[in-house]
Design a protein around this motif. Structure first.
Motif, PDB file in Angstrom:
ATOM      1  N   LYS A  59      -3.872  -2.467   3.000  1.00  0.00           N
ATOM      2  CA  LYS A  59      -2.811  -1.837   2.213  1.00  0.00           C
ATOM      3  C   LYS A  59      -3.179  -0.394   1.882  1.00  0.00           C
ATOM      4  O   LYS A  59      -2.335   0.500   1.960  1.00  0.00           O
ATOM      5  N   ALA A  61      -5.239   1.527   3.560  1.00  0.00           N
ATOM      6  CA  ALA A  61      -5.219   2.286   4.808  1.00  0.00           C
ATOM      7  C   ALA A  61      -3.798   2.640   5.225  1.00  0.00           C
ATOM      8  O   ALA A  61      -3.588   3.638   5.916  1.00  0.00           O
ATOM      9  N   ALA A  62      -2.818   1.864   4.808  1.00  0.00           N
ATOM     10  CA  ALA A  62      -1.428   2.104   5.193  1.00  0.00           C
ATOM     11  C   ALA A  62      -0.747   3.160   4.330  1.00  0.00           C
ATOM     12  O   ALA A  62       0.351   3.605   4.652  1.00  0.00           O
ATOM     13  N   ILE A  63      -1.389   3.598   3.266  1.00  0.00           N
ATOM     14  CA  ILE A  63      -0.784   4.623   2.405  1.00  0.00           C
ATOM     15  C   ILE A  63      -0.865   5.962   3.120  1.00  0.00           C
ATOM     16  O   ILE A  63      -1.924   6.388   3.564  1.00  0.00           O
ATOM     17  N   THR A  64       0.284   6.624   3.247  1.00  0.00           N
ATOM     18  CA  THR A  64       0.316   7.942   3.872  1.00  0.00           C
ATOM     19  C   THR A  64       0.340   9.004   2.793  1.00  0.00           C
ATOM     20  O   THR A  64       0.837   8.788   1.686  1.00  0.00           O
ATOM     21  N   THR A  65      -0.204  10.158   3.137  1.00  0.00           N
ATOM     22  CA  THR A  65      -0.235  11.264   2.179  1.00  0.00           C
ATOM     23  C   THR A  65       0.298  12.524   2.835  1.00  0.00           C
ATOM     24  O   THR A  65       0.281  12.671   4.060  1.00  0.00           O
ATOM     25  N   ASP A  66       0.760  13.457   1.985  1.00  0.00           N
ATOM     26  CA  ASP A  66       1.199  14.749   2.501  1.00  0.00           C
ATOM     27  C   ASP A  66      -0.004  15.669   2.649  1.00  0.00           C
ATOM     28  O   ASP A  66      -1.143  15.272   2.417  1.00  0.00           O
ATOM     29  N   SER A  67       0.231  16.911   3.001  1.00  0.00           N
ATOM     30  CA  SER A  67      -0.872  17.850   3.239  1.00  0.00           C
ATOM     31  C   SER A  67      -1.701  18.132   1.984  1.00  0.00           C
ATOM     32  O   SER A  67      -2.839  18.567   2.080  1.00  0.00           O
ATOM     33  N   PRO A  71       0.429  10.717  -2.269  1.00  0.00           N
ATOM     34  CA  PRO A  71       1.022   9.590  -1.556  1.00  0.00           C
ATOM     35  C   PRO A  71       2.496   9.841  -1.268  1.00  0.00           C
ATOM     36  O   PRO A  71       3.233  10.309  -2.120  1.00  0.00           O
ATOM     37  N   THR A  72       2.908   9.540  -0.041  1.00  0.00           N
ATOM     38  CA  THR A  72       4.308   9.747   0.337  1.00  0.00           C
ATOM     39  C   THR A  72       4.980   8.457   0.764  1.00  0.00           C
ATOM     40  O   THR A  72       6.188   8.430   0.938  1.00  0.00           O
ATOM     41  N   LEU A  74       4.330   4.349   2.850  1.00  0.00           N
ATOM     42  CA  LEU A  74       3.473   3.440   3.586  1.00  0.00           C
ATOM     43  C   LEU A  74       3.802   3.494   5.059  1.00  0.00           C
ATOM     44  O   LEU A  74       4.976   3.600   5.444  1.00  0.00           O
ATOM     45  N   LYS A  75       2.761   3.425   5.878  1.00  0.00           N
ATOM     46  CA  LYS A  75       2.970   3.300   7.317  1.00  0.00           C
ATOM     47  C   LYS A  75       3.377   1.866   7.587  1.00  0.00           C
ATOM     48  O   LYS A  75       2.914   0.944   6.919  1.00  0.00           O
TER      49      LYS A  75
END
Length: 80
Positions: A59, A61-67, A71-72, A74-75
């Motif tokens: 879970k 690892a699936a969190i995506t982030t912006d530059s 957090p933006t 989940l993949k």
């Protein structure tokens, strides 16, 4: 030792019971048959804890982030 199904336990429940099982085994004040049962239960509890930790890692690892690292979302999880 609890009669609760290990597969229904939260990580915290499984870890707490695993600590109790280890304590009993370390003291060595239980009969051989009970020691074997405790060891088997402990193995199941350990596996449950590992499974729950792996789920949590997936879970995270699936969190995506912006530059900027915010957090933006989940993949999508593969295979679901």
């Amino acid at each position: 030792m609890s009669d609760t199904d290990v597969n229904e336990m939260s990580f915290e429940q499984a870890m707490a019971e695993l600590e109790q099982v280890l304590g009993q085994l370390e003291r060595g004040d239980v009969a051989l048959d009970e020691s074997i049962a405790l060891y088997e239960r402990g193995a199941l509890l350990k596996k449950r804890c590992e499974t729950k930790l792996n789920e949590a890692e997936e879970k995270v690892a699936a969190i995506t982030t912006d530059s900027d690292g915010n957090p933006t979302g989940l993949k999508p999880v593969e295979g679901l």
